[in-house]
Design a protein around this motif. Structure first.
Motif, short mmCIF file in Angstrom:
data_model
loop_
_atom_site.label_atom_id
_atom_site.label_comp_id
_atom_site.label_asym_id
_atom_site.label_seq_id
_atom_site.Cartn_x
_atom_site.Cartn_y
_atom_site.Cartn_z
N VAL A 105 0.84 -1.20 0.00
CA VAL A 105 0.00 0.00 0.00
C VAL A 105 0.87 1.25 0.00
O VAL A 105 0.65 2.18 -0.79
CB VAL A 105 -0.95 -0.02 1.22
N VAL A 106 1.91 1.26 0.85
CA VAL A 106 2.79 2.43 0.91
C VAL A 106 3.47 2.66 -0.44
O VAL A 106 3.49 3.78 -0.95
CB VAL A 106 3.84 2.26 2.03
N SER A 107 3.99 1.60 -1.06
CA SER A 107 4.69 1.81 -2.33
C SER A 107 3.72 2.22 -3.43
O SER A 107 4.09 2.98 -4.32
CB SER A 107 5.51 0.59 -2.73
N ASN A 108 2.47 1.76 -3.35
CA ASN A 108 1.48 2.20 -4.33
C ASN A 108 1.16 3.69 -4.18
O ASN A 108 1.03 4.40 -5.16
CB ASN A 108 0.19 1.40 -4.19
N ILE A 109 1.03 4.14 -2.91
CA ILE A 109 0.77 5.56 -2.69
C ILE A 109 1.95 6.38 -3.21
O ILE A 109 1.77 7.37 -3.94
CB ILE A 109 0.55 5.85 -1.18
N LEU A 110 3.17 5.94 -2.88
CA LEU A 110 4.36 6.65 -3.37
C LEU A 110 4.37 6.72 -4.88
O LEU A 110 4.65 7.76 -5.47
CB LEU A 110 5.63 5.95 -2.87
N ALA A 111 4.03 5.58 -5.52
CA ALA A 111 4.00 5.55 -6.99
C ALA A 111 3.00 6.55 -7.54
O ALA A 111 3.29 7.32 -8.46
CB ALA A 111 3.68 4.14 -7.47
N ASP A 112 1.80 6.58 -6.95
CA ASP A 112 0.76 7.50 -7.42
C ASP A 112 1.17 8.95 -7.23
O ASP A 112 1.01 9.78 -8.12
CB ASP A 112 -0.54 7.24 -6.65
N LEU A 113 1.71 9.25 -6.05
CA LEU A 113 2.10 10.64 -5.77
C LEU A 113 3.23 11.06 -6.69
O LEU A 113 3.22 12.16 -7.24
CB LEU A 113 2.54 10.79 -4.31
N LEU A 114 4.18 10.16 -6.90
CA LEU A 114 5.31 10.49 -7.75
C LEU A 114 4.87 10.75 -9.18
O LEU A 114 5.32 11.70 -9.82
CB LEU A 114 6.32 9.35 -7.70
#
Lengths: 310, 278
Positions: free
Chosen positions: A286-295
């Motif tokens: 979940v954290v890496s998905n959020i980071l991916a989306d924000l990036l």
């Protein structure tokens, strides 16, 4: 932008909550009684009842869930059925070696995959493209456990230049990292080739050619910057997948990481450890998905304004 | 597009032609396994154990003296069969959900999409091992576990196609003459999505084979003496130092098979649906 960030984080928290519910149900579905599993068969029934009550296991299921969750939140993941040690003690020491393995591999795949994919796309249809695409498809088709065994055979046993298993020196990291990296280089290169080909067909690239801009400028400023967006997102989306691949690679090389612990726990049916590791990986996902989306929102203004880029 | 046209394009295009030839060769090996293999896959000959490859026994023998070549040849059957089964189940689940989400839209679509994204984001081997913990080890269970965690690409692709297709004139026309939803989905929409589904099935087959053999390699899939390539590799791993050939040959066959399907899939995508992304 702030609204977008908040929305993503709220969705992320909801997903984690959903995962905890699923994992709690998962434990309920499994055979065996947790108290007997930990205390052992020879403990008198009265004592078992007492432990059961003290753990809140006589309460309704939804209360048990909140009880369990309140412990998980503060890092108390229960007790291992096999070793009788706290799960947190077993798991937390394994996270660092696994991250070391996976992050090294991910960074290397990114650094190698990007130029390979881009060169293949820019030389489309030429010999270089065929050679690179061949290399990509070959490693894309390779089972990592077999690659690991073959690397072990060649470098560890025939050439005797690298240690075959364990994790005692930085040298012993080379073979597991290589095993994990080669197939994911192929993944990144494949993605980058498609994206570059797509960007090559865009109007602004044609305009840049027509304006007579130098080749180097077109490649690095116009094409690379745009084609890199999906690859950068992929870097984060792919992290949980690499951790998953680490399960196999760590098993092959006896590398003392979380993946190996997970594999052994599945073999020994040590359910609390399995549950905790799945939870940790779900949170990581979940954290890496959020980071991916924000990036990608940060890199690509079209996403901030419009919907998600497909 | 007619089947004969597709076949002509497929063999005229280098990538898919090489892929198709590899798949044909591997399938022939699977079909003719009884003829090709000099011995049965479970024939034990303990006197001849751990023999290195030679002209008489080209892939050598394992620690029970079984002929590695015969086992690899019979393994082709299992690999293809298991891969096909996984992909069929994946397609059934994924396409079904995609059709529902894409056609009905609204809240149902959002829920299905959320489940799809969540399942796809989570690492497959970890999830599959979680499922195995619940349902136990075995080849059938492995098929179920892998299919259960890797259907999302089908849902995504089918849903995206449905969303763009259902606004087209011929669908509006079908709706205006009072066709039922089921009719519209199965007679008008689905045939337009079939090419993408075929490409996707070809492209997911290699990963289905790689994941199922991986679980067998870890010891949760096919049980001995089944000549599963993954299980053979795991037996070979234990003998890696003294008999490296046991682990080498099944792996080469996995690579060849996966490579064939990847090439065929890449080629088919270029022919049938160049914009497809997974």
């Amino acid at each position: 932008m702030i609204r977008y960030v908040l929305k993503r984080i709220i969705i992320g928290v909801l997903v984690v909550v959903a995962v905890t519910i699923l994992l709690f149900l998962f434990m309920q579905l499994l055979p065996g009684d947790p108290v007997t599993m930990i205390a052992g068969e020879r403990v008198p029934p009265a004592k078992i009842e007492e432990i059961r009550r003290s753990w809140g296991l006589d309460k309704p299921v939804y209360l048990q869930y909140f009880y369990w969750l309140s412990h998980v939140v503060v890092g108390d993941l229960g007790v291992s059925y096999v070793t009788k040690l706290p799960v947190s003690l077993l798991v937390f020491s394994r996270i660092a070696p696994t991250l070391q393995l996976t992050l090294t591999s991910l960074v290397l795949s990114f650094i190698m995959g990007i130029p390979i994919g881009m060169v293949a796309a820019l030389k489309r249809g030429e010999g270089v493209d065929h050679a690179l695409t061949g290399f990509i498809t070959f490693f894309y088709s390779m089972p990592s456990y077999w690659l690991g065994l073959m690397l072990m055979l060649i470098f560890g046993l025939y050439l005797k230049i690298l240690p075959v298993s364990g994790s005692f020196s930085s040298q012993s990291l080379i073979l597991p990292v290589a095993t994990l990296t080669l197939p994911s280089v192929a993944t990144f290169a494949r993605l980058m080739r498609t994206e570059t080909l797509e960007t090559l067909g865009e109007d602004f690239v044609r305009t840049a050619w027509a304006k007579g801009l130098p080749m180097r400028r077109i490649i690095f400023i116009h094409i690379l910057r745009n084609a890199l967006i999906p690859a950068t997102t992929m870097f984060f989306l792919y992290l949980p997948w690499v951790v998953s691949g680490a399960v196999i690679v760590e098993a092959v090389f006896a590398y003392p990481g979380m993946g190996q612990l997970f594999y052994k726990s599945v073999l020994r049916q040590d359910y609390p450890v399995i549950q905790s590791i799945i939870l940790i990986i779900a949170v990581l996902t979940v954290v890496s998905n959020i980071l991916a989306d924000l990036l990608s929102a940060f890199l690509d203004p079209r996403i901030r304004i419009g919907g998600r880029r497909e | 597009m007619k089947i004969s046209n597709i076949l002509r394009l497929m063999f005229g295009y280098r990538t898919s032609c090489i892929g198709a030839l590899i798949i044909l060769a591997v399938s022939s090996v699977a079909i003719a396994a009884d003829v090709i293999a000099p011995k049965h896959y479970s024939d034990v000959d303990i006197v001849k154990k751990l023999q290195p490859p030679s002209w008489k026994c080209i892939f050598g023998t394992d620690h029970y003296g079984r002929d590695v070549f015969s086992r690899v040849v019979y393994g082709t059957r299992i690999a293809l069969w298991v891969g096909l089964l996984v992909v069929l189940v994946e397609a059934l689940v994924g396409v079904g959900l995609g059709l529902i989400a894409g056609y009905y839209g609204g809240g149902l679509d959002k829920v299905i999409l959320a489940i799809t994204d969540m399942t796809w984001a989570l690492p497959p081997i970890v999830l599959a091992l979680g499922v195995i913990t619940l349902i136990g080890p075995g080849l059938t269970q492995v098929v179920a576990a892998i299919a259960l965690v890797s259907w999302p690409p089908f849902t995504r692709v089918v849903r995206a196609k449905m969303v763009s297709l259902k606004e087209r004139e011929f669908i509006l026309a079908a709706r205006s003459i009072g066709e039922s939803s089921l009719n519209i989905i199965f007679r008008y929409l689905l045939p337009n999505i079939v090419p993408s589904i075929i490409v996707l099935m070809t492209l997911t087959l290699p990963s289905a084979i790689l994941s199922t053999t991986a679980l067998s390699f870890l010891g949760f899939g096919a049980q001995p003496p089944t000549p599963d390539w993954g299980a053979m590799l795991s037996e070979g791993a234990a003998q890696l130092i003294i008999a490296p050939w046991i682990a080498t040959f099944p792996g080469i066959f996995i690579v060849i098979t996966a490579l064939g399907f990847n090439l065929l899939g890449d080629g088919l995508r270029d022919i049938l649906d160049p914009k497809l992304k997974i």
